[in-house]
Motif scaffolding. Structure first.
Motif, PDB file in Angstrom:
ATOM      1  N   VAL A   5       0.890  -1.285   0.129  1.00  0.00           N
ATOM      2  CA  VAL A   5       0.096  -0.136   0.033  1.00  0.00           C
ATOM      3  C   VAL A   5       1.028   1.150  -0.066  1.00  0.00           C
ATOM      4  CG1 VAL A   5      -1.607   1.230   1.319  1.00  0.00           C
ATOM      5  CG2 VAL A   5      -1.909  -1.069   1.053  1.00  0.00           C
ATOM      6  N   PHE A   6       1.981   1.184   0.718  1.00  0.00           N
ATOM      7  CA  PHE A   6       2.902   2.373   0.927  1.00  0.00           C
ATOM      8  C   PHE A   6       3.546   2.659  -0.506  1.00  0.00           C
ATOM      9  CE2 PHE A   6       6.746   4.885   1.991  1.00  0.00           C
ATOM     10  CZ  PHE A   6       6.203   5.723   3.188  1.00  0.00           C
ATOM     11  N   GLN A   7       3.938   1.689  -0.900  1.00  0.00           N
ATOM     12  CA  GLN A   7       5.029   1.858  -2.387  1.00  0.00           C
ATOM     13  C   GLN A   7       3.754   2.413  -3.425  1.00  0.00           C
ATOM     14  OE1 GLN A   7       7.806   1.634  -2.266  1.00  0.00           O
ATOM     15  NE2 GLN A   7       8.239   0.648  -0.624  1.00  0.00           N
ATOM     16  N   ALA A   8       2.430   1.742  -3.407  1.00  0.00           N
ATOM     17  CA  ALA A   8       1.718   2.105  -4.200  1.00  0.00           C
ATOM     18  C   ALA A   8       1.043   3.763  -4.163  1.00  0.00           C
ATOM     19  CB  ALA A   8       0.357   1.377  -4.275  1.00  0.00           C
ATOM     20  N   ASN A   9       1.058   4.047  -2.766  1.00  0.00           N
ATOM     21  CA  ASN A   9       0.047   5.452  -2.379  1.00  0.00           C
ATOM     22  C   ASN A   9       0.927   6.425  -1.948  1.00  0.00           C
ATOM     23  OD1 ASN A   9      -2.871   4.383  -3.283  1.00  0.00           O
ATOM     24  ND2 ASN A   9      -1.964   2.947  -1.921  1.00  0.00           N
ATOM     25  N   CYS A  10       2.003   6.082  -1.256  1.00  0.00           N
ATOM     26  CA  CYS A  10       2.731   7.014  -0.418  1.00  0.00           C
ATOM     27  C   CYS A  10       4.049   7.356  -0.634  1.00  0.00           C
ATOM     28  CB  CYS A  10       2.618   6.595   1.101  1.00  0.00           C
ATOM     29  SG  CYS A  10       1.343   5.512   1.581  1.00  0.00           S
ATOM     30  N   ALA A  11       4.769   6.349  -1.392  1.00  0.00           N
ATOM     31  CA  ALA A  11       6.166   6.693  -1.527  1.00  0.00           C
ATOM     32  C   ALA A  11       6.340   7.887  -2.440  1.00  0.00           C
ATOM     33  CB  ALA A  11       6.768   5.087  -2.365  1.00  0.00           C
ATOM     34  N   SER A  12       5.195   8.062  -3.326  1.00  0.00           N
ATOM     35  CA  SER A  12       5.543   9.336  -4.141  1.00  0.00           C
ATOM     36  C   SER A  12       5.935  10.547  -3.211  1.00  0.00           C
ATOM     37  CB  SER A  12       4.270   9.545  -4.985  1.00  0.00           C
ATOM     38  OG  SER A  12       3.199   9.544  -4.533  1.00  0.00           O
ATOM     39  N   CYS A  13       5.348  10.786  -2.283  1.00  0.00           N
ATOM     40  CA  CYS A  13       5.513  11.858  -1.392  1.00  0.00           C
ATOM     41  C   CYS A  13       6.787  11.667  -0.133  1.00  0.00           C
ATOM     42  CB  CYS A  13       4.279  12.191  -0.819  1.00  0.00           C
ATOM     43  SG  CYS A  13       3.133  13.333  -1.897  1.00  0.00           S
ATOM     44  N   HIS A  14       6.590  10.397   0.378  1.00  0.00           N
ATOM     45  CA  HIS A  14       7.350  10.033   1.521  1.00  0.00           C
ATOM     46  C   HIS A  14       8.759   9.317   1.054  1.00  0.00           C
ATOM     47  CE1 HIS A  14       4.723  11.781   4.550  1.00  0.00           C
ATOM     48  NE2 HIS A  14       3.690  10.986   3.783  1.00  0.00           N
ATOM     49  N   GLY A  15       8.851   8.980  -0.203  1.00  0.00           N
ATOM     50  CA  GLY A  15       9.816   8.030  -0.623  1.00  0.00           C
ATOM     51  C   GLY A  15      10.154   6.739  -0.327  1.00  0.00           C
ATOM     52  N   ALA A  16      10.611   6.070  -1.156  1.00  0.00           N
ATOM     53  CA  ALA A  16      10.303   4.496  -1.239  1.00  0.00           C
ATOM     54  C   ALA A  16      10.733   3.969   0.087  1.00  0.00           C
ATOM     55  CB  ALA A  16      11.239   3.851  -2.289  1.00  0.00           C
ATOM     56  N   GLN A  17      11.595   4.437   0.883  1.00  0.00           N
ATOM     57  CA  GLN A  17      12.155   3.847   2.105  1.00  0.00           C
ATOM     58  C   GLN A  17      11.542   4.678   3.263  1.00  0.00           C
ATOM     59  OE1 GLN A  17      15.246   4.086  -0.170  1.00  0.00           O
ATOM     60  NE2 GLN A  17      14.152   2.115  -0.396  1.00  0.00           N
ATOM     61  N   GLY A  18      10.652   5.626   3.004  1.00  0.00           N
ATOM     62  CA  GLY A  18       9.974   6.621   3.992  1.00  0.00           C
ATOM     63  C   GLY A  18      10.901   7.763   4.436  1.00  0.00           C
ATOM     64  N   GLN A  19      11.964   7.916   3.485  1.00  0.00           N
ATOM     65  CA  GLN A  19      12.974   8.826   4.056  1.00  0.00           C
ATOM     66  C   GLN A  19      12.488  10.348   3.768  1.00  0.00           C
ATOM     67  OE1 GLN A  19      12.852   7.171   0.916  1.00  0.00           O
ATOM     68  NE2 GLN A  19      14.100   8.159  -0.655  1.00  0.00           N
ATOM     69  N   GLY A  20      11.434  10.519   3.063  1.00  0.00           N
ATOM     70  CA  GLY A  20      10.692  11.874   3.160  1.00  0.00           C
ATOM     71  C   GLY A  20      11.023  12.451   1.611  1.00  0.00           C
ATOM     72  N   LEU A  21      10.145  13.163   0.827  1.00  0.00           N
ATOM     73  CA  LEU A  21      10.051  13.938  -0.496  1.00  0.00           C
ATOM     74  C   LEU A  21       9.480  15.346   0.216  1.00  0.00           C
ATOM     75  CD1 LEU A  21      10.110  11.081  -2.962  1.00  0.00           C
ATOM     76  CD2 LEU A  21      11.984  12.486  -2.385  1.00  0.00           C
ATOM     77  N   ILE A  22       8.399  15.235  -0.677  1.00  0.00           N
ATOM     78  CA  ILE A  22       7.302  16.457  -0.213  1.00  0.00           C
ATOM     79  C   ILE A  22       6.809  16.217   1.018  1.00  0.00           C
ATOM     80  CG2 ILE A  22       5.060  17.357  -1.005  1.00  0.00           C
ATOM     81  CD1 ILE A  22       5.569  15.679  -3.803  1.00  0.00           C
ATOM     82  N   GLY A  23       6.418  15.036   1.245  1.00  0.00           N
ATOM     83  CA  GLY A  23       6.081  14.606   2.896  1.00  0.00           C
ATOM     84  C   GLY A  23       7.392  14.384   3.851  1.00  0.00           C
ATOM     85  N   PRO A  24       7.093  14.505   5.177  1.00  0.00           N
ATOM     86  CA  PRO A  24       8.033  14.196   5.893  1.00  0.00           C
ATOM     87  C   PRO A  24       8.838  12.986   6.036  1.00  0.00           C
ATOM     88  CG  PRO A  24       6.157  14.798   7.082  1.00  0.00           C
ATOM     89  CD  PRO A  24       5.714  14.835   5.728  1.00  0.00           C
ATOM     90  N   ASN A  25      10.150  13.048   6.387  1.00  0.00           N
ATOM     91  CA  ASN A  25      10.777  11.582   6.605  1.00  0.00           C
ATOM     92  C   ASN A  25      10.016  10.703   8.004  1.00  0.00           C
ATOM     93  OD1 ASN A  25      12.867   9.771   7.497  1.00  0.00           O
ATOM     94  ND2 ASN A  25      14.405  11.299   7.092  1.00  0.00           N
ATOM     95  N   LEU A  26       9.638   9.726   7.437  1.00  0.00           N
ATOM     96  CA  LEU A  26       8.973   8.874   8.462  1.00  0.00           C
ATOM     97  C   LEU A  26      10.215   7.953   9.183  1.00  0.00           C
ATOM     98  CD1 LEU A  26       5.877   7.829   6.209  1.00  0.00           C
ATOM     99  CD2 LEU A  26       6.241   9.503   8.138  1.00  0.00           C
ATOM    100  N   THR A  27      11.196   8.161   9.060  1.00  0.00           N
ATOM    101  CA  THR A  27      12.441   7.330   9.620  1.00  0.00           C
ATOM    102  C   THR A  27      13.109   7.779  10.607  1.00  0.00           C
ATOM    103  OG1 THR A  27      14.127   7.396   7.934  1.00  0.00           O
ATOM    104  CG2 THR A  27      12.306   5.883   7.231  1.00  0.00           C
ATOM    105  N   ASP A  28      12.988   9.299  10.960  1.00  0.00           N
ATOM    106  CA  ASP A  28      13.966   9.870  11.725  1.00  0.00           C
ATOM    107  C   ASP A  28      13.654   9.882  13.045  1.00  0.00           C
ATOM    108  OD1 ASP A  28      11.963  11.679  11.453  1.00  0.00           O
ATOM    109  OD2 ASP A  28      13.143  13.274  10.540  1.00  0.00           O
ATOM    110  N   GLY A  29      12.362   9.454  13.658  1.00  0.00           N
ATOM    111  CA  GLY A  29      12.053   9.609  15.067  1.00  0.00           C
ATOM    112  C   GLY A  29      11.674  10.904  15.592  1.00  0.00           C
ATOM    113  N   PHE A  30      11.389  11.807  14.453  1.00  0.00           N
ATOM    114  CA  PHE A  30      10.766  13.041  14.829  1.00  0.00           C
ATOM    115  C   PHE A  30       9.058  13.175  14.056  1.00  0.00           C
ATOM    116  CE2 PHE A  30      15.092  14.188  15.567  1.00  0.00           C
ATOM    117  CZ  PHE A  30      14.979  15.289  16.325  1.00  0.00           C
ATOM    118  N   TRP A  31       8.344  13.784  14.667  1.00  0.00           N
ATOM    119  CA  TRP A  31       7.027  13.614  14.428  1.00  0.00           C
ATOM    120  C   TRP A  31       6.450  15.051  14.538  1.00  0.00           C
ATOM    121  CZ3 TRP A  31       5.503   9.167  12.244  1.00  0.00           C
ATOM    122  CH2 TRP A  31       6.481   7.945  12.508  1.00  0.00           C
ATOM    123  N   LEU A  32       5.529  15.477  13.405  1.00  0.00           N
ATOM    124  CA  LEU A  32       4.638  16.640  13.367  1.00  0.00           C
ATOM    125  C   LEU A  32       3.541  16.232  14.308  1.00  0.00           C
ATOM    126  CD1 LEU A  32       5.265  17.581   9.677  1.00  0.00           C
ATOM    127  CD2 LEU A  32       5.832  19.003  11.548  1.00  0.00           C
TER     128      LEU A  32
END
Ligand code: HEC
Length: 182
Positions: free
Chosen positions: A94-121
């Motif tokens: 689901v993530f690769q299909a819907n979320c990776a475009s904004c959060h990156g394939a590893q969740g590293q963040g692009l348009i959307g925030p980095n989901l792997t860094d331990g910081f949360w909005l």
């Protein structure tokens, strides 16, 4: 009793002989020894199949998942889903299909925030993440997903996002928000 059997000792007229064990008996003995070595190797060393504990965990996760489908999401439920490899696998898809475009394939963040860094909005608790994914932060460019994906896929995606926590994907976007509260 064979003639060749060696007399071991006599006590009170009772003779004890050193008889050769019958072949059928030895066959069973050696078969069980070979079997146990194979079993030990198969289940405990090579782990080619799940052992008792593995099977139990698999079934428990299965049950947790089935119960989850009928209940509103909760922190406990989402954490249980994280332990179910099937759900996490679906969440990854689901993530690769819907979320990776904004959060990156590893969740590293692009348009959307980095989901792997331990910081949360919006908070790091499973239900905080669930709320953002289900309802979105539309004004800031994060779409609401519950209506398009449905409850089950949103939960799977959240379970997958929870596995990304603290993976610090290389080349990640700079941290945004607050560090994760313990
Ligand atoms: C169109 C781009 C876009 C897509 C697609 C997208 N996101 Fe987001 N996401 C964002 C933005 C932008 C934010 C930051 C919102 C803000 O600033 O409040 C965000 C925030 C988040 C957050 C909160 C992060 C935090 O620091 O609190 C999570 C979790 C999240 N997204 C998960 C997902 C998931 C899961 C999907 C796929 C189902 C997804 N996003 C798809 C753009 C997107």
């Amino acid at each position: 009793m064979s003639e060749k059997a060696r007399l071991h000792y006599i006590y009170d007229g009772i003779e004890e002989h050193d008889n050769r064990l019958p072949n059928w008996w030895l066959f069973i003995l050696w078969t069980t020894i070979v079997f146990s070595a194979g079993y030990w190797f198969w289940y405990h060393i090579a782990e080619l199949a799940p052992g008792q504990l593995g099977e139990y965990r698999g079934e428990a996760a299965e049950v947790a998942k089935r119960n989850a489908d009928n209940k509103p999401a909760s922190n406990e439920m989402l954490l249980a889903l994280v332990k179910d490899p099937g759900t996490v696998g679906n969440g990854k898809a689901v993530f690769q299909a819907n979320c990776a475009s904004c959060h990156g394939a590893q969740g590293q963040g692009l348009i959307g925030p980095n989901l792997t860094d331990g910081f949360w909005l919006h908070g790091s608790k499973p239900m905080d993440i669930h709320k953002v994914v289900a309802e979105g932060v539309v004004a800031k460019g994060m779409p609401a997903w519950e209506r398009t994906l449905g409850a089950e896929r949103v939960r799977a995606a959240v379970a997958y996002v929870l596995t990304l926590k603290g993976t610090h994907a290389p080349g990640g976007k700079a941290p945004q928000g607050e560090p994760e509260q313990p």
